[in-house]
Motif scaffolding. Sequence first.
Motif, mmCIF file in Angstrom:
data_model
loop_
_atom_site.group_PDB
_atom_site.id
_atom_site.type_symbol
_atom_site.label_atom_id
_atom_site.label_comp_id
_atom_site.label_asym_id
_atom_site.label_seq_id
_atom_site.Cartn_x
_atom_site.Cartn_y
_atom_site.Cartn_z
ATOM 1 N N GLU A 209 15.614 54.844 43.720
ATOM 2 C CA GLU A 209 15.173 55.394 44.868
ATOM 3 C C GLU A 209 16.243 55.308 45.747
ATOM 4 O OE1 GLU A 209 12.298 54.061 48.221
ATOM 5 O OE2 GLU A 209 10.848 55.276 46.714
ATOM 6 N N VAL A 210 16.775 56.301 46.456
ATOM 7 C CA VAL A 210 17.732 56.516 47.421
ATOM 8 C C VAL A 210 17.416 55.641 48.513
ATOM 9 C CG1 VAL A 210 19.360 57.905 48.752
ATOM 10 C CG2 VAL A 210 18.577 58.806 46.324
ATOM 11 N N ASN A 211 18.366 54.584 48.741
ATOM 12 C CA ASN A 211 18.431 53.943 50.225
ATOM 13 C C ASN A 211 19.009 54.527 51.304
ATOM 14 O OD1 ASN A 211 19.034 51.502 47.701
ATOM 15 N ND2 ASN A 211 16.897 51.651 48.903
ATOM 16 N N SER A 212 20.391 55.006 51.171
ATOM 17 C CA SER A 212 21.116 55.813 52.049
ATOM 18 C C SER A 212 22.158 56.563 51.480
ATOM 19 C CB SER A 212 21.873 54.760 52.999
ATOM 20 O OG SER A 212 22.647 53.943 52.328
ATOM 21 N N VAL A 213 22.600 57.415 52.097
ATOM 22 C CA VAL A 213 23.925 58.411 51.811
ATOM 23 C C VAL A 213 24.909 58.130 52.946
ATOM 24 C CG1 VAL A 213 24.675 60.539 51.154
ATOM 25 C CG2 VAL A 213 22.500 59.887 50.610
ATOM 26 N N GLU A 214 26.222 57.644 52.591
ATOM 27 C CA GLU A 214 27.262 57.636 53.565
ATOM 28 C C GLU A 214 28.546 58.060 53.260
ATOM 29 O OE1 GLU A 214 27.142 53.113 54.469
ATOM 30 O OE2 GLU A 214 24.882 53.012 54.066
ATOM 31 N N ARG A 215 29.300 58.401 54.196
ATOM 32 C CA ARG A 215 30.744 58.916 54.094
ATOM 33 C C ARG A 215 31.766 58.013 54.699
ATOM 34 N NH1 ARG A 215 31.324 65.054 55.487
ATOM 35 N NH2 ARG A 215 29.999 65.421 53.827
ATOM 36 N N TYR A 216 32.759 57.693 53.878
ATOM 37 C CA TYR A 216 33.834 56.711 54.326
ATOM 38 C C TYR A 216 35.082 57.536 54.210
ATOM 39 C CZ TYR A 216 30.032 53.508 53.106
ATOM 40 O OH TYR A 216 28.895 52.842 53.296
ATOM 41 N N ASP A 217 36.021 57.201 55.102
ATOM 42 C CA ASP A 217 37.364 57.402 54.848
ATOM 43 C C ASP A 217 37.886 56.717 53.804
ATOM 44 O OD1 ASP A 217 40.345 56.855 55.397
ATOM 45 O OD2 ASP A 217 40.157 58.423 56.971
ATOM 46 N N LYS A 218 38.663 57.297 52.912
ATOM 47 C CA LYS A 218 39.278 56.657 51.696
ATOM 48 C C LYS A 218 39.786 55.412 51.847
ATOM 49 C CE LYS A 218 39.125 60.630 48.681
ATOM 50 N NZ LYS A 218 39.967 61.578 48.050
ATOM 51 N N MET A 238 29.202 58.422 43.374
ATOM 52 C CA MET A 238 30.296 58.621 44.350
ATOM 53 C C MET A 238 31.076 59.833 43.924
ATOM 54 S SD MET A 238 32.336 55.020 44.552
ATOM 55 C CE MET A 238 31.283 53.459 44.805
ATOM 56 N N THR A 239 31.489 60.798 45.158
ATOM 57 C CA THR A 239 32.138 61.788 44.499
ATOM 58 C C THR A 239 33.102 62.005 46.003
ATOM 59 O OG1 THR A 239 32.089 64.248 44.049
ATOM 60 C CG2 THR A 239 30.571 63.597 45.818
ATOM 61 N N CYS A 240 34.030 63.019 46.103
ATOM 62 C CA CYS A 240 34.727 63.503 47.151
ATOM 63 C C CYS A 240 33.947 64.173 48.424
ATOM 64 C CB CYS A 240 36.078 64.287 46.656
ATOM 65 S SG CYS A 240 36.976 63.391 45.654
ATOM 66 N N GLY A 241 34.510 64.274 49.562
ATOM 67 C CA GLY A 241 33.913 65.000 50.587
ATOM 68 C C GLY A 241 34.944 65.013 51.943
ATOM 69 N N GLY A 242 34.378 65.646 53.203
ATOM 70 C CA GLY A 242 35.421 65.658 54.266
ATOM 71 C C GLY A 242 36.202 66.641 54.172
ATOM 72 N N LYS A 243 37.327 66.527 54.748
ATOM 73 C CA LYS A 243 38.504 67.646 54.975
ATOM 74 C C LYS A 243 39.242 67.640 53.818
ATOM 75 C CE LYS A 243 41.984 68.923 58.177
ATOM 76 N NZ LYS A 243 42.756 68.587 59.415
ATOM 77 N N ALA A 252 39.606 64.048 52.380
ATOM 78 C CA ALA A 252 39.764 62.675 53.180
ATOM 79 C C ALA A 252 38.735 61.734 52.804
ATOM 80 C CB ALA A 252 39.861 63.206 54.616
ATOM 81 N N ASP A 253 37.635 62.191 52.461
ATOM 82 C CA ASP A 253 36.298 60.864 52.324
ATOM 83 C C ASP A 253 35.977 60.781 51.190
ATOM 84 O OD1 ASP A 253 36.683 60.853 55.233
ATOM 85 O OD2 ASP A 253 35.194 62.500 55.646
ATOM 86 N N ASN A 254 35.334 59.734 50.724
ATOM 87 C CA ASN A 254 34.361 59.604 49.752
ATOM 88 C C ASN A 254 32.723 59.631 50.215
ATOM 89 O OD1 ASN A 254 36.726 57.516 48.786
ATOM 90 N ND2 ASN A 254 36.040 59.368 47.330
#
Length: 266
Positions: A209-218, A238-243, A252-254
């Motif tokens: 069950e998903v607890n959270s989805v977060e995005r971080y600068d690498k 995990m995958t890539c995201g952001g700009k 730029a992000d994960n």
Amino acid sequence: MSGEPGVPESVRGKRPAQVISAPPEGVVTGPLPAPRPQGGRSPFRVPLPRRRTPAPRRVPARRRRRWPIGGIALALFFVGLFAVAMGLGVSTGFDLGLFRGPDEPPPRAFPVLEPSRPERLSIPDLKIDAPILEVGLAGDGTVDVPPLKRHNEVGWFDGGPTPGQFGPALFVGHADTRTGPSVFHDLGKLKPKQRIEVDRADGTVAVFEVNSVERYDKDRLPVNRVYGDFSRPSLRLMTCGGKWLGGDQGYADNVVVYASLVSSRK
């Protein structure tokens, strides 16, 4: 199942609650920084604070009391009553719940599974149903990713726990390629309480069950939070995201999905 073919030796030899090494410093999916050693210690091996043993308290000597004969007789009476009641219950089949403890210990707060290689990952809310391939370390010591010709498959890092063991089982996937979206393109759309299922080689399906989805600068990935929680069985997707930064930098992000094991089925 420790004898199951296909389970990496590094995983098969682990005890369920054993803390393992984190992925080494490097990148995942464009790139993802892995745990950095701190002070020569693995970030997973956090020493417990030393406890001081309190000095024994001195108890003043007391005069030994003599048991009154009446008290002894009363205690023997209740012991005899208990024995008679238990005998009647066994002989007559009468349920003497007053004298019986719980039938079995309470269940664990969460399930834990034996090691078994993952074979398929599905996320119904994102319409993802993808085969799983094993990924290890790349030549530069970073966590590898699926080859581009297999960009619609999910990579499981075989240096970590299998899904259902204690600790975070790590799955990586591409967000897109030059030709279009890939398997984890919509990963950032997941919501808490949504389900992720992993089919395992031993025939069980581990349900998370998903607890959270977060995005971080690498450059600011909280490595202990991502890799270091061995308190229960969990997943990290995990995958890539952001700009898009272009060139060799990629995004730029994960995007990191945190999920916990809630059940399993055959």
